[in-house]
Scaffold this active site. Sequence first.
Site, PDB file in Angstrom:
ATOM      1  N   SER A  73     -57.699 -21.738 -31.906  1.00 40.48           N
ATOM      2  CA  SER A  73     -57.046 -22.723 -32.780  1.00 40.48           C
ATOM      3  C   SER A  73     -56.703 -24.014 -32.043  1.00 40.48           C
ATOM      4  CB  SER A  73     -55.801 -22.131 -33.450  1.00 40.48           C
ATOM      5  OG  SER A  73     -54.781 -21.873 -32.506  1.00 40.48           O
TER       6      SER A  73
ATOM      7  N   ASN B 211     -54.031 -26.775 -18.923  1.00 43.89           N
ATOM      8  CA  ASN B 211     -53.725 -25.574 -19.697  1.00 43.89           C
ATOM      9  C   ASN B 211     -52.536 -25.871 -20.599  1.00 43.89           C
ATOM     10  OD1 ASN B 211     -53.821 -22.768 -20.413  1.00 43.89           O
ATOM     11  ND2 ASN B 211     -52.113 -22.373 -19.022  1.00 43.89           N
TER      12      ASN B 211
ATOM     13  N   HIS C  49     -49.206 -23.782 -22.147  1.00 37.36           N
ATOM     14  CA  HIS C  49     -48.445 -22.542 -21.989  1.00 37.36           C
ATOM     15  C   HIS C  49     -47.358 -22.496 -23.061  1.00 37.36           C
ATOM     16  CE1 HIS C  49     -46.852 -19.054 -19.966  1.00 37.36           C
ATOM     17  NE2 HIS C  49     -45.647 -19.582 -20.084  1.00 37.36           N
TER      18      HIS C  49
ATOM     19  N   GLU D  79     -51.148 -21.761  -8.313  1.00 36.20           N
ATOM     20  CA  GLU D  79     -49.966 -20.980  -8.686  1.00 36.20           C
ATOM     21  C   GLU D  79     -49.874 -20.918 -10.202  1.00 36.20           C
ATOM     22  OE1 GLU D  79     -45.193 -20.725  -7.649  1.00 36.20           O
ATOM     23  OE2 GLU D  79     -46.388 -22.333  -6.797  1.00 36.20           O
TER      24      GLU D  79
END
Length: 194
Positions: free
Chosen positions: A14, A112, A114, A148
Amino acid sequence: MNKNIVILISGGGSNMAAIVQAAQKGHWRERFGAQVAAVISNKAEAGGLAWAREHHIPTASFDHKAYPSREDFDAALMEEIDRFAPVLVVLAGFMRILTPGFVAHYEGRLINIHPSLLPAFAGLQTHQRAIDAGCRFAGCTVHRVTAELDHGEYLDQAVVPVMPGDTAQTLAARVLTQEHLIYPRVVERLVATA
């Protein structure tokens, strides 16, 4: 110059769809020379691949279980991504932890989203953990990917209230509406200046 964007997904895609639609509505190709050049998944049955194909975007899938090691999988993935010479590699619900070598290869080009207000609740089960902690607010964060997990420069955040009686599912749905707003906004900002 073509500013290619490669999006990695594992499921319904999505956020990928939100980015593709923003690119079309915002005329990124005309304004920035930018386009979503490929959608790649680690699951052949990912719903987002079918959506991408319907929108005439090249797709590929690599089953991570078919590779003897994480490094071998990442090497195959990198080879496919590099065919598109991307200015940006976008993780959109890609449920694999990437090797340091992969992250280093795309340093500065890998982002990214999150589903928490980082640095709070890195990792999994973010919505339930926010509810269990008694948080009054939750949200999402777009960040640069580093070796990380769920660290790296924060590029944008959105906040939503945690309502009385919220479940992980209801909170996730509220956060997702904001993900669909901020992720395309960040990608547009990055390709505009790439």
